[in-house]
Design an enzyme around this catalytic site. Structure first.
Site, PDB file in Angstrom:
ATOM      1  N   GLU A  53       0.911  -1.196   0.070  1.00 19.14           N
ATOM      2  CA  GLU A  53      -0.160  -0.028  -0.284  1.00 19.14           C
ATOM      3  C   GLU A  53       0.767   1.170  -0.020  1.00 19.14           C
ATOM      4  O   GLU A  53       0.453   2.273  -0.703  1.00 19.14           O
ATOM      5  CB  GLU A  53      -0.951   0.284   1.311  1.00 19.14           C
ATOM      6  N   HIS A  58     -20.447  -7.565 -16.906  1.00 15.46           N
ATOM      7  CA  HIS A  58     -18.951  -7.219 -17.245  1.00 15.46           C
ATOM      8  C   HIS A  58     -18.569  -8.358 -18.284  1.00 15.46           C
ATOM      9  O   HIS A  58     -17.931  -7.890 -19.500  1.00 15.46           O
ATOM     10  CB  HIS A  58     -17.982  -7.512 -16.237  1.00 15.46           C
ATOM     11  N   HIS A  84      -4.377  -9.008 -16.717  1.00 16.23           N
ATOM     12  CA  HIS A  84      -5.509  -8.456 -17.239  1.00 16.23           C
ATOM     13  C   HIS A  84      -5.820  -6.840 -16.833  1.00 16.23           C
ATOM     14  O   HIS A  84      -6.254  -6.166 -17.770  1.00 16.23           O
ATOM     15  CB  HIS A  84      -6.597  -9.128 -16.529  1.00 16.23           C
TER      16      HIS A  84
END
Length: 381
Positions: A102, A284, A342
């Site tokens: 993060e 989707h 992806h």
């Protein structure tokens, strides 16, 4: 967050930006401003991919506050707090590894913010000094404002505990930032070295609405894909081309596409039913067929234009790879590497569709010859 820790955090961002800025400054390229634009595009692409990795590894709350980690500048300093949170919830969102993922994402984002600020300041200085169109400050200023908004959504992503609509908008603002930087890079290339005619003007005029349609369709699919990812609906359909063995499985569109709600909850605060996740995934997946048809047809039309052949070829290759990685993600039950690829493919499609749109737009509405003054080769960012 204490001022001293905030200053340390800002220094981290400056250090990240120093590397690409040094590359630009020491480059043999005489047009360093243009080089800076494309380096920002490169790092923005990387940030989008790493942001996907952050989301896919469930590291978005690796540091549950913002902009630091437990009010400190890095996970080293916050190690005691992270260890306590991990001991309390061993399978929770806070671990040392997730905290570093993060914070690296945040450092990279801050570095890009510094680079865009340097670009904007350079554009204003050189524009006032030379008046060259290559330094027109409008788009760099828009980029700076846009990255500030993107930073705000990054903060809300954490403070609102990964609320799906906020995370999805954060993704969409990120890919739009990439598109804006690529558009600016195309402008710099064309102003410094105008290209010969791409092809017949009549053909390009017919291609332009298709190119814009491709951009709109792709943006919608990115929103749907982000909605799948932020709702953790990737495996809601466990097979392909059917969905859980059915063409039309049980689906709850109402709860699935309620935008303002907590992660995993309905707007009323109840747990989100699995049929809602199925609806999110199914939409989707099926809209992907529309994307393939529209972008594929656009690429086929662009392929016949000599100056757009390379862009069209790359668009077809990335589009095919994107379809394959999407299908493989389901077949192999969501391996991390395929999911990250992806996400990278989606960013690559944004880059290529933006380039296609700019090339067609520039050819049909070229910069006036008198406005093509190049900046002095000695100009620096």
């Amino acid at each position: 967050m204490q001022a001293s820790h905030l200053a340390q955090l800002l220094i981290h961002g400056l250090l990240v930006a120093c590397i690409p800025l040094s590359m630009v400054w020491m480059s043999a390229d005489p047009f360093k401003y243009r080089k800076l634009v494309w380096i920002i595009a490169f790092f923005t692409f990387d940030l989008i991919v790493f942001g996907g990795f952050t989301r896919l590894t469930d590291s978005g709350l690796g540091c549950p506050d913002w902009p630091g980690c437990y009010g400190l500048a890095n996970p080293f300093l916050a190690h005691e707090h992270i260890a306590a949170a991990e001991e309390l919830m061993p399978t929770g969102p806070v671990t040392v590894a997730k905290a570093w993922i993060e914070m690296i994402h945040r450092y990279l984002a801050m570095g890009i913010g510094v680079l865009i600020m340097a670009l904007m300041i350079t554009s204003w200085i050189q524009w006032r000094r030379t008046g060259a169109r290559a330094f027109h400050p409008l788009l760099p200023t828009v980029l700076f404002l846009w990255v500030c908004v993107q930073g705000a959504f990054g903060a809300w992503t954490v403070t609102l505990k990964l609320q799906p609509v906020i995370v999805t908008l954060h993704l969409l603002f990120g890919v739009t930032l990439l598109a804006l930087v690529v558009w600016l890079g195309g402008r710099e290339d064309n102003l410094l070295k105008p290209r010969p005619p791409l092809g017949d003007t009549a053909v390009l005029r017919r291609l332009r609405p298709l190119a814009w349609l491709s951009g709109a369709v792709l943006l919608l699919q990115l929103a749907l894909g982000g909605w799948v990812s932020t709702n953790y609906a990737t495996l809601a359909c466990s097979d392909f081309p059917l969905c859980n063995g059915q063409v039309f499985p049980e689906m709850d569109f109402e709860h699935g596409f309620t935008l303002w709600r907590e992660l995993g909850k309905t707007a009323a605060g109840h747990y989100l039913p699995f049929s809602a996740l199925t609806a999110i995934h199914w939409v989707h997946r099926n809209f992907a067929a529309v994307v393939v048809l529209v972008l594929g047809y656009t690429a086929w039309r662009a392929w016949r234009v000599p100056g757009l052949h390379a862009t069209a070829r790359n668009l077809v290759l990335v589009l095919a790879a994107q379809a394959l990685t999407g299908i493989a993600t389901v077949f192999f039950s969501f391996p991390l590497a395929l999911a990250v690829l992806h996400n990278a493919g989606a960013a690559a499609l944004v880059l290529l569709v933006t380039m296609l749109n700019y090339k067609v737009q520039y050819q049909l509405d070229p910069v006036p010859q008198g406005a093509r003054r190049s900046p002095a080769p000695a100009s620096h960012p």
